[in-house]
Design a protein around this motif. Structure first.
Motif, PDB file in Angstrom:
ATOM      1  N   UNK A  80       6.124  -6.716   2.212  1.00  0.00           N
ATOM      2  CA  UNK A  80       6.329  -6.276   0.831  1.00  0.00           C
ATOM      3  C   UNK A  80       6.870  -4.853   0.752  1.00  0.00           C
ATOM      4  N   UNK A  81       6.721  -4.070   1.808  1.00  0.00           N
ATOM      5  CA  UNK A  81       7.188  -2.681   1.736  1.00  0.00           C
ATOM      6  C   UNK A  81       7.643  -2.214   3.119  1.00  0.00           C
ATOM      7  N   UNK A  82       8.775  -2.743   3.575  1.00  0.00           N
ATOM      8  CA  UNK A  82       9.163  -2.509   4.970  1.00  0.00           C
ATOM      9  C   UNK A  82       9.385  -1.040   5.306  1.00  0.00           C
ATOM     10  N   UNK A  83      10.029  -0.319   4.419  1.00  0.00           N
ATOM     11  CA  UNK A  83      10.484   1.015   4.795  1.00  0.00           C
ATOM     12  C   UNK A  83       9.500   2.085   4.359  1.00  0.00           C
ATOM     13  N   UNK A  84       9.036   2.809   5.321  1.00  0.00           N
ATOM     14  CA  UNK A  84       8.045   3.838   5.064  1.00  0.00           C
ATOM     15  C   UNK A  84       8.744   5.197   4.967  1.00  0.00           C
ATOM     16  N   UNK A  85       8.310   6.031   4.049  1.00  0.00           N
ATOM     17  CA  UNK A  85       8.802   7.412   4.057  1.00  0.00           C
ATOM     18  C   UNK A  85       9.654   7.803   2.864  1.00  0.00           C
ATOM     19  N   UNK A  86      10.110   6.848   2.069  1.00  0.00           N
ATOM     20  CA  UNK A  86      10.903   7.188   0.894  1.00  0.00           C
ATOM     21  C   UNK A  86       9.973   7.274  -0.313  1.00  0.00           C
ATOM     22  N   UNK A  87      10.188   6.363  -1.281  1.00  0.00           N
ATOM     23  CA  UNK A  87       9.281   6.305  -2.435  1.00  0.00           C
ATOM     24  C   UNK A  87       7.903   5.856  -1.986  1.00  0.00           C
ATOM     25  N   UNK A  88       7.912   5.099  -0.907  1.00  0.00           N
ATOM     26  CA  UNK A  88       6.696   4.417  -0.547  1.00  0.00           C
ATOM     27  C   UNK A  88       5.768   5.247   0.305  1.00  0.00           C
ATOM     28  N   UNK A  89       4.525   5.327  -0.149  1.00  0.00           N
ATOM     29  CA  UNK A  89       3.513   5.977   0.679  1.00  0.00           C
ATOM     30  C   UNK A  89       2.688   4.890   1.319  1.00  0.00           C
ATOM     31  N   UNK A  90       2.455   5.070   2.581  1.00  0.00           N
ATOM     32  CA  UNK A  90       1.731   4.062   3.344  1.00  0.00           C
ATOM     33  C   UNK A  90       0.386   4.621   3.788  1.00  0.00           C
ATOM     34  N   UNK A  91      -0.663   3.862   3.556  1.00  0.00           N
ATOM     35  CA  UNK A  91      -1.973   4.243   4.089  1.00  0.00           C
ATOM     36  C   UNK A  91      -2.171   3.396   5.336  1.00  0.00           C
ATOM     37  N   UNK A  92      -2.186   4.002   6.491  1.00  0.00           N
ATOM     38  CA  UNK A  92      -2.318   3.194   7.697  1.00  0.00           C
ATOM     39  C   UNK A  92      -3.721   2.622   7.811  1.00  0.00           C
ATOM     40  N   UNK A  93      -3.793   1.320   7.922  1.00  0.00           N
ATOM     41  CA  UNK A  93      -5.070   0.630   8.079  1.00  0.00           C
ATOM     42  C   UNK A  93      -5.053  -0.037   9.443  1.00  0.00           C
ATOM     43  N   UNK A  94      -6.177  -0.619   9.836  1.00  0.00           N
ATOM     44  CA  UNK A  94      -6.182  -1.185  11.182  1.00  0.00           C
ATOM     45  C   UNK A  94      -5.300  -2.421  11.280  1.00  0.00           C
ATOM     46  N   UNK A  95      -5.049  -3.056  10.141  1.00  0.00           N
ATOM     47  CA  UNK A  95      -4.031  -4.102  10.168  1.00  0.00           C
ATOM     48  C   UNK A  95      -3.022  -3.814   9.076  1.00  0.00           C
ATOM     49  N   UNK A  96      -1.852  -4.415   9.185  1.00  0.00           N
ATOM     50  CA  UNK A  96      -0.823  -4.182   8.180  1.00  0.00           C
ATOM     51  C   UNK A  96      -1.012  -5.181   7.037  1.00  0.00           C
ATOM     52  N   UNK A  97      -1.640  -4.718   5.974  1.00  0.00           N
ATOM     53  CA  UNK A  97      -1.898  -5.584   4.817  1.00  0.00           C
ATOM     54  C   UNK A  97      -0.613  -5.922   4.069  1.00  0.00           C
ATOM     55  N   UNK A  98       0.462  -5.249   4.421  1.00  0.00           N
ATOM     56  CA  UNK A  98       1.696  -5.419   3.651  1.00  0.00           C
ATOM     57  C   UNK A  98       2.622  -6.486   4.241  1.00  0.00           C
TER      58      UNK A  98
END
Ligand code: D5M
Ligand code: FE
Ligand code: ZN
Length: 563
Positions: free
Chosen positions: A477-495
């Motif tokens: 659902x949100x492949x690209x990290x670092x632009x508009x998207x903020x990613x909270x790293x979790x132990x698995x990729x919920x996205x």
């Protein structure tokens, strides 16, 4: 069954043929023994009563002698037999008129992925304003006994709520472990690689980057990797660097090959596979084919066993001066009419409220400045929705939860504020399965990214569903990290999109878009907020006041207009 929850009380009353004012339900819920209170209230109900009033409940609870309520006793028995209990203040004419807004089904073309708008059947341009209002403006306002928005049940809905089912999966709420440390990012990208790479590994004879580095020049080689860099070379070819847990490898896509068009679709951090041959010196891979995790073309979606519908909306933005309270009320009133009686589920994909401090200068357009007051007001608007509709909601970037995705659901304090309707509150994203039909709900911040990065014909604000197709193709659902998207790293990729959903529901871009991608119905649901000053400045013309409705037994969409 515990009867503390208002929705349980509503469904118990419905199964016995009664509607009740919202306050009456609240009163029963707050009794010492709600189950017993409900029995007594029902026993003492006046003959022919359709709706149990708050006065009736109070009298029963206060003293043990039942007292009839003239207002409810005057209702006809036939209404009780299943016809809709129109909200007070809505008359039969209003109900009939409500049908005139029917927009044809969007009939998206599953193969071509044609947008609904292409067919001219949905979207603001296709509407005849004279017939598009759901409930006429001249609906009388008098509310003799209780306001229409206090009504909890529409008798037209199935009395047997046991056939309903809502299951929620992949919800981050309560499971967040990430600390934001570097290792967490490594872990989440590793998980993404494992899970999406797993969908590609059986399709190519892949080798780890480390092994490819030591293969002789001229060898055939394939790799599954995360896109870590995309550059054009001096001669206009594309250099795509792929990374796996063992290292990186440069892959060259020649500009005159058909696959060069696929490079335009690539986003950083997505997982792909490439096949090709190594240059003579073995230092670069000339790409012959490119593969995405994708949805199988033959995907056969699940459907419900009975005729039942879900309304899919998002971006309500209560608290904004541009929130369209009238359109919302028309929508909610319409949900009380026979025409909407098959709608048993309402999904809200984020941005319940306008929030505070989300964008620069946003405060100049706030109608309600306190975030909690915004949720209180939202809750009031939610009460306008019939109490016997199951609501599921996820947060968006305007909501008062952490911005980084995956976003956990609203905390206890906000849940309390919004408890009146007993909505199911889950994280962003979540997979919500309604009677066997899985709906992937995601607010949609990444759509801005997809639209910004991809060529206009592949993804645009006018065709947001096409941007959604790319998320399905990338199975994320949100492949690209670092632009508009903020990613909270979790132990698995919920996205990641592990399982193919039957329906994909997003919002955020405030534009309607409906279409099918490899049989997955993709709906971007528009908004309930008129154009803001910012949107005006960048020429975003929102599709406001529409409710897409999906038949869960056929997966056919219909768009309803309410303004
Ligand atoms: O955003 C609705 C849409 O408008 C979404 O495509 C982002 C865009 N938008 C709205 N306001 C801004 C500002 N101030 N900067 C950048 N992009 C913006 P939503 O977040 O759902 O209101
Ligand atoms: Fe929004
Ligand atoms: Zn948003």
């Amino acid at each position: 069954m515990p009867l503390e929850a208002p929705a349980r009380i509503v469904s118990e009353l419905t199964s016995r043929g009664y509607n009740a004012d919202r306050e009456a339900v609240t009163l029963i819920a707050s009794a010492d023994d709600p189950a017993r209170a409900l029995e007594r209230v029902v026993e003492a109900a006046p003959d022919g009563a359709l709706r149990l009033s708050v006065d009736h409940v109070r009298e029963v609870l206060d003293a043990d002698d039942a007292a009839g309520d003239p207002a409810t006793m005057s209702e006809s028995a036939s209404t009780r037999a299943g016809a809709v209990d129109a909200p007070a203040g809505t008359d039969a004419t209003a109900e009939t008129d409500a049908s005139t807004d029917a927009e044809p089904a969007a009939s998206p073309d599953a193969r071509s992925g044609a947008s609904a708008a292409d067919g001219g059947s949905v979207g603001p341009t296709a509407d005849d304003p004279s017939t598009s209002t759901a409930v006429p403006d001249d609906t009388p306002d008098e509310t003799p006994e209780s306001s229409p928005h206090e009504t909890t049940v529409s008798a037209g809905r199935t009395a047997d709520q046991s056939v309903r089912s809502v299951e929620i999966a992949n919800d981050i709420t309560g499971r967040s472990t990430g600390t934001g440390a570097y290792e967490d990012f490594v872990a989440v990208f590793r998980d993404r690689y494992e899970r999406l790479g797993g969908k590609l590994r059986s399709r190519v004879n892949h080798r780890p980057a480390e092994a490819i580095q030591s293969m002789p020049g001229g060898s055939e080689a394939s790799m599954v990797g995360m896109v870590s860099d995309i550059r054009s070379t001096a001669s206009g070819h594309w250099l795509v660097e792929l990374e796996d847990p063992t290292g990186t490898f440069p892959c060259l896509v020649m500009k005159d090959r058909d696959i060069a068009a696929l490079v335009e679709e690539l986003l950083h951090d997505e997982i792909i596979a490439v096949e090709g041959s190594l240059a003579d010196d073995g230092g670069i891979l000339f790409v012959d084919s490119m593969h995405f995790p994708d949805v199988p073309r033959t995907y056969s979606p699940n459907t419900a066993d009975r005729h039942v519908q879900a309304a899919l909306i998002s971006d309500v933005h209560v608290g904004s001066q541009e929130f369209m309270a009238d359109a919302w009320s028309r929508f909610a009133d319409w949900l009380h009419t026979p025409e909407a009686s098959a709608i048993e589920y309402l999904l809200i994909a984020g941005d319940m409220v306008e929030g505070v401090g989300v964008y620069p200068d946003q405060d100049e357009e706030l109608d309600i400045v306190d975030i909690y007051d915004q949720y209180r007001q939202f809750s009031e608007h939610l009460k306008e929705v019939p109490g016997d509709i199951e609501i599921v909601m996820i947060p968006g970037n305007h909501d008062a939860v952490r911005l980084a995705e995956p976003q956990p659901a609203f905390d206890e304090e906000l849940r309390d504020i919004m408890s009146a309707h007993d909505a199911r509150i889950t994280g962003n994203p979540s997979t919500v399965t309604l009677e066997g039909v899985s709906v992937l709900m995601y607010h949609g911040v990444s759509l801005d990214e997809v639209i910004a990065e991809l060529p206009e014909e592949k993804a645009s604000y006018d065709d947001p569903h096409k941007a959604m197709y790319h998320l399905l193709k990338k199975r994320h659902v949100a492949p690209q990290y670092g632009g508009h998207l903020r990613l909270a790293p979790e132990e698995k990729d919920y996205l990641t999109i592990d399982e193919v959903p039957d329906v994909f529901h997003t919002g955020h871009v405030h534009k309607l878009g409906v279409g099918k991608y490899h049989n997955v119905l993709s709906i971007n649901s528009g908004c309930w907020q008129e154009q803001t000053a910012f949107q005006k400045s960048v020429n975003i013309d929102p599709d406001a006041g529409f409710a897409p409705v999906v038949d869960l037994d056929t997966l056919e969409p219909t768009i309803r207009k309410f303004h």
